[in-house]
Design a protein around this motif. Structure first.
Motif, mmCIF file in Angstrom:
data_model
loop_
_atom_site.group_PDB
_atom_site.id
_atom_site.type_symbol
_atom_site.label_atom_id
_atom_site.label_comp_id
_atom_site.label_asym_id
_atom_site.label_seq_id
_atom_site.Cartn_x
_atom_site.Cartn_y
_atom_site.Cartn_z
ATOM 1 N N GLU A 18 -8.723 -9.117 5.559
ATOM 2 C CA GLU A 18 -7.652 -8.304 5.006
ATOM 3 C C GLU A 18 -7.814 -6.808 5.300
ATOM 4 O O GLU A 18 -6.972 -6.014 4.927
ATOM 5 N N ILE A 19 -8.885 -6.440 5.982
ATOM 6 C CA ILE A 19 -9.148 -5.034 6.284
ATOM 7 C C ILE A 19 -8.788 -4.768 7.738
ATOM 8 O O ILE A 19 -9.314 -5.392 8.649
ATOM 9 N N SER A 65 0.815 -1.220 0.000
ATOM 10 C CA SER A 65 0.000 0.000 0.000
ATOM 11 C C SER A 65 0.848 1.271 0.000
ATOM 12 O O SER A 65 0.438 2.295 -0.539
ATOM 13 N N LEU A 86 -10.905 -4.297 -9.223
ATOM 14 C CA LEU A 86 -10.916 -5.409 -8.273
ATOM 15 C C LEU A 86 -11.867 -6.506 -8.717
ATOM 16 O O LEU A 86 -12.990 -6.235 -9.124
ATOM 17 N N ILE A 115 -11.226 -8.837 -1.927
ATOM 18 C CA ILE A 115 -10.834 -8.363 -0.603
ATOM 19 C C ILE A 115 -11.809 -8.935 0.414
ATOM 20 O O ILE A 115 -13.010 -8.776 0.279
ATOM 21 N N THR A 116 -11.279 -9.599 1.426
ATOM 22 C CA THR A 116 -12.122 -10.169 2.470
ATOM 23 C C THR A 116 -12.002 -9.328 3.734
ATOM 24 O O THR A 116 -11.073 -8.540 3.885
ATOM 25 N N THR A 117 -12.923 -9.525 4.655
ATOM 26 C CA THR A 117 -12.885 -8.763 5.907
ATOM 27 C C THR A 117 -11.608 -9.043 6.687
ATOM 28 O O THR A 117 -11.124 -8.172 7.399
ATOM 29 N N ASN A 144 -15.087 -10.362 -4.721
ATOM 30 C CA ASN A 144 -14.601 -11.061 -3.531
ATOM 31 C C ASN A 144 -13.077 -11.064 -3.413
ATOM 32 O O ASN A 144 -12.510 -11.927 -2.748
#
Length: 134
Positions: free
Chosen positions: A50-51, A28, A41, A46-48, A44
């Motif tokens: 990864e946040i 990032s 993107l 990005i999953t929770t 799916n």
């Protein structure tokens, strides 16, 4: 003579493939602001998991999305929230967990059962948390 510096103007689109990049070479800190748009993107992607906690704020969410919206009657009897969807009477849930769930302290949760704790998943209820299986 080896190249000492390559600039983005010297690289044609499609020249660098994923296989050309070392693991974790792009992070990032190396991506400019507003460089990646939603259409870049995959679904799916990005999953929770990864946040980072706190990374998503109201300022980063489209104004048409309301956080914490719902229809409820407050402890003083006042009616609050958004009444849209009140005629959608049925809440449907699957009969097995698919991820780890924790009911936090001083929180109540409910689910329609029977409920199976899925393989490899856990359901944790803290000492002052409560789960009602209806």
């Amino acid at each position: 003579m080896p190249l000492s510096r390559v600039t983005s103007t010297g690289i044609q689109d499609g020249t660098i493939a994923t296989a050309d990049l070392a693991d974790n070479a792009v992070n990032s800190a190396k991506i400019g602001i507003d460089v990646i748009a939603a259409e870049d993107l995959a679904n799916n992607a990005i999953t929770t998991a990864e946040i980072t906690d706190g990374a998503v704020t109201q300022a980063k969410i489209n104004s048409s999305v309301a956080l914490g919206s719902g229809y409820y009657i407050g402890k003083d009897g006042s009616v609050n929230g958004n009444a849209n969807g009140r005629d959608n009477l049925f809440r449907v849930n699957t009969n097995a967990t698919t991820g780890n769930v924790t009911i936090a302290a001083n929180n109540n949760a409910s689910v329609t059962g029977p409920l199976t704790i899925g393989n490899g998943t856990t359901l944790a209820i803290t000492s002052t948390g409560r789960l009602a299986i209806i």
